[in-house]
Structures are given as C-alpha cells and as structure tokens.
Design a protein around this motif. Sequence first.
Motif, PDB file in Angstrom:
ATOM      1  N   HIS B   5       0.874  -1.181   0.000  1.00 61.99           N
ATOM      2  CA  HIS B   5       0.000   0.000   0.000  1.00 61.99           C
ATOM      3  C   HIS B   5       0.898   1.214   0.000  1.00 61.99           C
ATOM      4  O   HIS B   5       1.707   1.381   0.913  1.00 61.99           O
ATOM      5  N   ILE B   6       0.762   2.026  -1.023  1.00 60.56           N
ATOM      6  CA  ILE B   6       1.584   3.236  -1.102  1.00 60.56           C
ATOM      7  C   ILE B   6       0.658   4.423  -1.349  1.00 60.56           C
ATOM      8  O   ILE B   6      -0.175   4.391  -2.255  1.00 60.56           O
ATOM      9  N   LYS B   7       0.824   5.462  -0.530  1.00 64.57           N
ATOM     10  CA  LYS B   7      -0.026   6.650  -0.670  1.00 64.57           C
ATOM     11  C   LYS B   7       0.663   7.598  -1.639  1.00 64.57           C
ATOM     12  O   LYS B   7       1.763   8.086  -1.353  1.00 64.57           O
ATOM     13  N   ILE B   8       0.030   7.854  -2.774  1.00 62.68           N
ATOM     14  CA  ILE B   8       0.626   8.731  -3.772  1.00 62.68           C
ATOM     15  C   ILE B   8      -0.289   9.934  -3.952  1.00 62.68           C
ATOM     16  O   ILE B   8      -1.474   9.783  -4.268  1.00 62.68           O
ATOM     17  N   ASN B   9       0.289  11.119  -3.721  1.00 62.27           N
ATOM     18  CA  ASN B   9      -0.472  12.362  -3.846  1.00 62.27           C
ATOM     19  C   ASN B   9      -1.778  12.310  -3.060  1.00 62.27           C
ATOM     20  O   ASN B   9      -2.822  12.779  -3.511  1.00 62.27           O
ATOM     21  N   GLY B  10      -1.731  11.697  -1.894  1.00 57.80           N
ATOM     22  CA  GLY B  10      -2.886  11.689  -1.009  1.00 57.80           C
ATOM     23  C   GLY B  10      -3.824  10.511  -1.159  1.00 57.80           C
ATOM     24  O   GLY B  10      -4.701  10.306  -0.329  1.00 57.80           O
ATOM     25  N   THR B  11      -3.652   9.721  -2.215  1.00 59.50           N
ATOM     26  CA  THR B  11      -4.532   8.562  -2.422  1.00 59.50           C
ATOM     27  C   THR B  11      -3.736   7.282  -2.227  1.00 59.50           C
ATOM     28  O   THR B  11      -2.614   7.179  -2.727  1.00 59.50           O
ATOM     29  N   GLU B  71       4.603   7.576   1.929  1.00 58.01           N
ATOM     30  CA  GLU B  71       3.870   8.584   1.154  1.00 58.01           C
ATOM     31  C   GLU B  71       4.763   9.100   0.043  1.00 58.01           C
ATOM     32  O   GLU B  71       5.944   9.379   0.265  1.00 58.01           O
ATOM     33  N   VAL B  72       4.188   9.217  -1.122  1.00 60.22           N
ATOM     34  CA  VAL B  72       4.940   9.649  -2.297  1.00 60.22           C
ATOM     35  C   VAL B  72       4.282  10.880  -2.899  1.00 60.22           C
ATOM     36  O   VAL B  72       3.049  10.977  -2.937  1.00 60.22           O
ATOM     37  N   LEU B  73       5.110  11.812  -3.344  1.00 64.27           N
ATOM     38  CA  LEU B  73       4.593  12.960  -4.090  1.00 64.27           C
ATOM     39  C   LEU B  73       5.189  12.910  -5.487  1.00 64.27           C
ATOM     40  O   LEU B  73       6.402  12.817  -5.644  1.00 64.27           O
ATOM     41  N   THR B  74       4.322  12.936  -6.501  1.00 66.50           N
ATOM     42  CA  THR B  74       4.800  12.992  -7.884  1.00 66.50           C
ATOM     43  C   THR B  74       4.404  14.339  -8.470  1.00 66.50           C
ATOM     44  O   THR B  74       3.712  15.130  -7.827  1.00 66.50           O
TER      45      THR B  74
END
Lengths: 288, 156
Positions: B5-11, B71-74
């Motif tokens: 499970h990885i949270k990317i840009n809030g999702t 958490e990841v931000l792209t």
Amino acid sequence: MYPKEFQYHRATSFTDLFDFLEKHEESRILAGGQSLIPMMKLRIASPRFLIDIRHMSDLKLIKYEEGKLKVGSMVTHSELIESQFVNEKFPLLSQAASSIGDLQVRTLGTVGGSICHADPSADYLPALVVLRAELKIRNRKGTRIVPVMDFIKGALTTDLDHSEVLEEVLIPSYKGRSMYEKFSIRKADFSIANVAAILDTLNSKIRDVRIAVGSQEEGAVELFELEQALNDKEFSLEALEAAAKEAVGKLNPLDDIQGSPDYRRHLIVTLIVRMTDDLYHSGRKNYD
Amino acid sequence: MTEVHIKINGTTYQGNVEDRLLLVHFIRDVAWLKGVHIGCDTGHCGACTVLLNGKPVKSCQIFAVQADGAEVLTVEGLAKGNETSIEQKAFIDNFAIQCGYCTSGMLVMAHYMIRKYPQLTRDQIRDYLHGNYCICTGYAQIVDAVEDAQKNYRKQ
C-alpha cells in the motif's frame, strides 16, 4: 531493466536479521540500496533474498559518547550532513558525505552501506582513515570493533561475515583543520582522485598531519612516509612537492576509462600540495 | 509476491506485486500515474525523481516493497485539477521545458528545494540539481525557473 526475482523481508530485530541471514545463504542486507540496486538491475549481483534493515531504529542514532562520535550504520548521507554537531565538530565527515552522488542518492544512501560496499573510490574511505575510525560489527555472539584500515580488505571486499551487520562507526575527536577534496568530471561521478587531510600546527610547525588518498586498487591508503617528512617542520612548498611526488609515485591508483594510474598520480600530487598549503596557512591564521 | 500500500499524492494505491517491482513501475503501471519518467534506468538522469516521505529519491532505485506504507509525491501532486503550482508556472514563464522528459523530475526537485533551503543561489540550485539531467535546454532556463519559483514562493 529489472533484477532477477528475489524475496524481500523487512528485519524487525537483530535476532530476526541473523536468523534470516543464516537461513538463506544467497541473501544480502539491503540498506539504502543506492549501490546494490543498480548492480542488481545490471544483474552484476543477484541475491535471491534481500533483508531490508531500514526500519531498525537502533541503527539510526548519531551520538557523542566517551570522546567519540558514534554514527549508526543506517544514518543516511543527508542525515549526516544535516547534523549540526557533525558539521561543527567533525566537518571532514560531512564534507566527504556531501561529495557522494547527488541529493536523491544521499536521501537513501547510508554511511554503513557505503562502507560495507567498499567501492575503492568511496568518498568516506580516505576520510575515515585519517579520522582513525573504528567499526562496530554485530553478530549473533555479540559485537567486535575493527579499525577501518583492517575492515577494508580491498576493492568491494570487507571483513564482514555473511551473518554480520555493521552497527556503528566510531570516530574520536581530532584537533586542527581538515579537508576533503575530490576530483571528478561531473559532480555525481565516482572520483578519479580523492584525498582527505587533517593538519594541526604548533607555533609555526606542522603537527600531527594525516593524509589519505582514495581510488587506489586497495581502497584508501594513508601516506605515512609523507606525513613523517612533513611533521615537526615548518611549511616549505618545495619540500612538500618533492615529498608528495615521491610518496604518490609508490601508489597503485585504479586504472580504468576514467584515468590512467599516471594521470591519477598527477592529480593526487596536485590535490595534496594544494590542500596541505591551504590547511597550513589558514590554520595558522587562528593562532595569530 | 507482496501486497503493498503506497499513498501517492494523497490517495492510497494497493497492489499485489513482485518484490523486484521498482517504485517507478508501481507508480506508472499500478497507480497509472505517467508523470514520472524512466530516462536512463541506471540511476543517473533523475527523470524518475519523486518525493518519498517528503524527501527526493529516484524511484527507479528503490523497490515498491521498500516503499510499502510510505507517502509519495509525484508531479501530478504539485497542483490540483487545472491549476498550476508555483514551480510549474515558473517553468512555463522561463521557457524551462522543451521535450518535457526531464521536467517532472525537475519540478519535484524544485518543489522540494525552494521549501527546504532558504535563499538558494544559482550555484546552489545547480549543485542540488546535479542528479537531474536535461538534454534539451542547457539548464540555464531551468536555473532561472527555480530562482523565479523561489522568489514567488517567498512572496506568499
């Protein structure tokens, strides 16, 4: 490109880590992965099991105890650079760390991972040599302390056994000024020549000079003969150049597409002369 | 295979993936966010740069399983809908994009740098961007854009 299939496990404790390493012979510890993962993608390394130690908080401490800086093996290069204490009291270490890769690599790459990977051009190696660093290694039976020069056995080869983990790097305080210089074509490249030096002065004489060079066949090498030629003497540019040329002439620099041994020796002499000159003269300003 | 499970840009995105799946492929092929690019695959070019728990990493140099729970931000997370972020506007205003391949990585780095470091000089901008390669622009406009973004960010 992607690596061969492997199984991933996150270590939750030292016991868990040693159990796993002992159970699986074809396993490797995964620290920051910034050296191991590129190798796996090129299939130079294909461990069948990876054990991730990134969540072992015991390995993330930076502390000062018993006169020594103690850096946990999983401290990242960025964390080391951002430590105010390290910058003030052990600037050579953060200088070397700042020369590693680029910002992204420094976010994930770790002090311990870099040392255990033991690339001969590694930025930490000559710095740790002049800092008289020791490495604390943990295995199932307990811990052992190894001086950095004994730990690095050659290119990409260390004293670490399969079921051991580097826990901490121990660095005693030092006096005087220090400098780390790296010559490479682009900043993020591996160094073609790199030198670490510490120098103190008393009155106008050089005292306790330490000079180590990296990117050698054996990894990092301390130039004891050169240090002896400089210690307890006043600074003389001619004497320094002559002594540096003689000492460096005996070295075995790496020989590859980035530079021949002769070219690298030339670079090393230039760096040593510049650095010693700078360290001596600006160090002396503090005494005036 | 591991469930991540990885949270990317809030999702939060979930996938049952091979352990050897790189984070860049998780983002592109599981989360279906194509902003992150693979430029070299050897970890040099930085076109795959994302923020992992707020810090810049090259997503082709980390496995998705390592980022499980993170958490990841792209680039897609820099602004909402049709808005442009401060960095995106600065890149447009300063002609800092040609083919656009390096741009998502550059924007994520710019986003990080202007928040993390006070008063960056041009030399410092170049220094912190040396893990991001651009073949088209010759970098000058990119440095202009980061300087501009920094100025506008401080104004807010």
